[in-house]
Motif scaffolding. Structure first.
Motif, PDB file in Angstrom:
ATOM      1  N   VAL A   1       4.832  76.162  21.938  1.00  0.00           N
ATOM      2  CA  VAL A   1       6.238  76.690  22.674  1.00  0.00           C
ATOM      3  C   VAL A   1       7.282  76.223  22.448  1.00  0.00           C
ATOM      4  N   VAL A   2       8.275  77.107  22.313  1.00  0.00           N
ATOM      5  CA  VAL A   2       9.540  77.052  20.956  1.00  0.00           C
ATOM      6  C   VAL A   2      10.644  77.275  22.463  1.00  0.00           C
ATOM      7  N   ASP A   3      11.437  76.511  23.115  1.00  0.00           N
ATOM      8  CA  ASP A   3      12.394  76.704  24.057  1.00  0.00           C
ATOM      9  C   ASP A   3      13.762  77.311  22.863  1.00  0.00           C
ATOM     10  N   SER A   4      12.998  78.582  22.361  1.00  0.00           N
ATOM     11  CA  SER A   4      14.771  79.417  22.369  1.00  0.00           C
ATOM     12  C   SER A   4      13.511  80.711  21.823  1.00  0.00           C
ATOM     13  N   THR A   5      14.553  81.829  21.070  1.00  0.00           N
ATOM     14  CA  THR A   5      14.132  83.333  20.891  1.00  0.00           C
ATOM     15  C   THR A   5      13.561  83.228  20.128  1.00  0.00           C
ATOM     16  N   ALA A   6      13.325  84.264  20.040  1.00  0.00           N
ATOM     17  CA  ALA A   6      12.103  84.614  18.922  1.00  0.00           C
ATOM     18  C   ALA A   6      13.647  85.284  17.596  1.00  0.00           C
ATOM     19  N   ALA A   7      14.375  85.906  17.873  1.00  0.00           N
ATOM     20  CA  ALA A   7      15.783  86.271  17.022  1.00  0.00           C
ATOM     21  C   ALA A   7      15.704  85.215  16.684  1.00  0.00           C
ATOM     22  N   GLN A   8      16.419  84.163  17.829  1.00  0.00           N
ATOM     23  CA  GLN A   8      17.039  83.124  17.128  1.00  0.00           C
ATOM     24  C   GLN A   8      15.940  81.620  15.781  1.00  0.00           C
ATOM     25  N   ASN A   9      14.951  82.129  15.567  1.00  0.00           N
ATOM     26  CA  ASN A   9      13.974  81.770  14.993  1.00  0.00           C
ATOM     27  C   ASN A   9      13.571  82.537  14.003  1.00  0.00           C
ATOM     28  N   GLY A  10      14.450  83.609  13.448  1.00  0.00           N
ATOM     29  CA  GLY A  10      14.057  85.163  12.099  1.00  0.00           C
ATOM     30  C   GLY A  10      13.493  85.582  12.454  1.00  0.00           C
ATOM     31  N   LEU A  11      12.570  85.876  13.255  1.00  0.00           N
ATOM     32  CA  LEU A  11      11.557  86.895  14.061  1.00  0.00           C
ATOM     33  C   LEU A  11      12.654  88.313  14.208  1.00  0.00           C
ATOM     34  N   THR A  12      11.986  89.130  13.894  1.00  0.00           N
ATOM     35  CA  THR A  12      12.635  91.223  14.427  1.00  0.00           C
ATOM     36  C   THR A  12      10.686  91.644  14.575  1.00  0.00           C
ATOM     37  N   GLY A  13      10.984  92.742  15.480  1.00  0.00           N
ATOM     38  CA  GLY A  13       9.691  92.810  16.210  1.00  0.00           C
ATOM     39  C   GLY A  13       9.167  92.263  17.641  1.00  0.00           C
ATOM     40  N   ASN A  14       7.942  92.975  17.668  1.00  0.00           N
ATOM     41  CA  ASN A  14       7.503  92.268  18.878  1.00  0.00           C
ATOM     42  C   ASN A  14       6.419  91.469  19.267  1.00  0.00           C
ATOM     43  N   GLY A  15       6.033  91.199  17.811  1.00  0.00           N
ATOM     44  CA  GLY A  15       4.948  89.951  17.401  1.00  0.00           C
ATOM     45  C   GLY A  15       3.238  90.185  17.453  1.00  0.00           C
ATOM     46  N   GLY A  16       3.491  92.568  17.834  1.00  0.00           N
ATOM     47  CA  GLY A  16       1.749  92.530  18.194  1.00  0.00           C
ATOM     48  C   GLY A  16       1.716  92.765  19.455  1.00  0.00           C
ATOM     49  N   THR A  17       2.664  92.289  19.994  1.00  0.00           N
ATOM     50  CA  THR A  17       2.605  93.229  22.129  1.00  0.00           C
ATOM     51  C   THR A  17       2.877  94.917  21.951  1.00  0.00           C
ATOM     52  N   VAL A  18       2.366  94.816  22.919  1.00  0.00           N
ATOM     53  CA  VAL A  18       1.678  96.452  23.202  1.00  0.00           C
ATOM     54  C   VAL A  18       2.853  96.420  24.280  1.00  0.00           C
ATOM     55  N   VAL A  19       3.079  98.279  24.818  1.00  0.00           N
ATOM     56  CA  VAL A  19       3.674  98.758  26.291  1.00  0.00           C
ATOM     57  C   VAL A  19       2.696  99.531  26.475  1.00  0.00           C
ATOM     58  N   GLY A  20       2.570  99.725  28.216  1.00  0.00           N
ATOM     59  CA  GLY A  20       2.282 100.216  29.282  1.00  0.00           C
ATOM     60  C   GLY A  20       0.236 100.194  29.386  1.00  0.00           C
ATOM     61  N   LEU A  21       0.089 101.273  28.383  1.00  0.00           N
ATOM     62  CA  LEU A  21      -1.232 101.738  29.107  1.00  0.00           C
ATOM     63  C   LEU A  21      -2.228 101.588  27.498  1.00  0.00           C
ATOM     64  N   ALA A  22      -0.963 101.330  26.140  1.00  0.00           N
ATOM     65  CA  ALA A  22      -1.353 101.010  25.308  1.00  0.00           C
ATOM     66  C   ALA A  22      -2.508  99.689  25.528  1.00  0.00           C
ATOM     67  N   VAL A  23      -3.276  99.395  24.876  1.00  0.00           N
ATOM     68  CA  VAL A  23      -4.243  98.427  25.322  1.00  0.00           C
ATOM     69  C   VAL A  23      -4.501  97.539  23.483  1.00  0.00           C
ATOM     70  N   GLN A  24      -4.149  96.287  24.509  1.00  0.00           N
ATOM     71  CA  GLN A  24      -4.028  94.966  23.566  1.00  0.00           C
ATOM     72  C   GLN A  24      -5.747  94.690  22.683  1.00  0.00           C
ATOM     73  N   GLU A  25      -5.630  95.883  21.318  1.00  0.00           N
ATOM     74  CA  GLU A  25      -6.664  94.723  20.998  1.00  0.00           C
ATOM     75  C   GLU A  25      -6.707  93.763  20.033  1.00  0.00           C
ATOM     76  N   THR A  26      -5.592  93.428  19.827  1.00  0.00           N
ATOM     77  CA  THR A  26      -5.895  91.761  18.850  1.00  0.00           C
ATOM     78  C   THR A  26      -4.641  91.180  19.981  1.00  0.00           C
ATOM     79  N   PRO A  27      -4.955  89.909  19.508  1.00  0.00           N
ATOM     80  CA  PRO A  27      -4.033  89.103  20.465  1.00  0.00           C
ATOM     81  C   PRO A  27      -2.955  89.278  19.828  1.00  0.00           C
TER      82      PRO A  27
END
Length: 224
Positions: A76-102
């Protein structure tokens, strides 16, 4: 050189040291300011099963990522992904899309809206929910099968990270679901997306069945 304990010079040095620590905390991220939480079982193992396999170590075949179900925790990191130099969404999906891989990481952000008051969204700005038929003490999910298809659990890879914005790190935890995946909890409550939300800010799951509600930063039901 030494200063009297009540001298202005010593006070200035103390304040400078505190400021330096805060800067290092921001730079070091997880190593200095985060925590690792243990992954708990989603439900107690039946007594009869205890003779065949330890409850804390489900068979490796249940881990959808193909990795053994060792308990490496959730970081657990007490700051945002962007503040830690990350872009994108980490692999999360939206809406009806199935999260096949965590996903490798998730982000929980507290926002406020007139309809819901203070509530949580993920990095895709999808509203996150809790289920009244779950329990927080102990943390346990009672949503599986068709329920989990409609209300996808917020999952993360074994040893993955949860980045936070406006959420107290002490409120964030994780459970291992019966299928071996790791589900994030807030205030002890397992959290979910809703397959009926297709765009940022949608909250179509609010109040469904009188048991599903947007989740607040401490795990409470979100209400304006």
């Amino acid at each position: 050189m030494t200063f009297p304990s009540n001298s202005p010079a010593r006070g200035s040095l103390r304040r400078a040291a505190v400021a330096s620590a805060l800067v290092l905390c921001g730079v070091a991220g997880l190593a200095a300011c985060g925590k690792t939480v243990s992954v708990t079982d989603a439900s107690p193992a039946p007594a009869a099963a205890a003779t065949s396999a330890p409850a804390s170590q489900p068979p490796a075949a249940t881990a959808p990522s193909g990795q053994p179900s060792s308990n490496s925790g959730l970081q657990v990191v007490d700051s945002t992904a962007a503040q830690n130099g990350l872009t994108g969404n980490g692999g999360t999906v939206v809406g009806l899309a199935v999260q096949e891989t965590p996903p490798k990481w998730v982000q929980l952000s507290a926002v406020t809206s007139p309809r819901l008051g203070s509530h949580l969204i993920n990095v895709n700005q999808a509203t996150l929910y809790r289920f009244d038929q779950d329990t927080a003490q102990p943390s346990q999910s009672n949503c599986a099968g068709d329920c989990a298809a409609k209300w996808p659990p917020v999952t993360v890879q074994e040893g993955g990270k949860a980045y936070l914005a406006g959420v107290d790190p002490s409120q964030v935890g994780a459970i291992r679901r019966p299928d071996g995946t790791i589900q994030v909890t807030v205030g002890g409550w397992p959290i979910y997306r809703f397959s009926g939300d297709s765009g940022p800010g949608d909250a179509n799951g609010q109040g469904i069945g009188g048991t599903w509600f947007a989740v607040g930063p401490t795990g409470q039901k979100a209400t304006p």
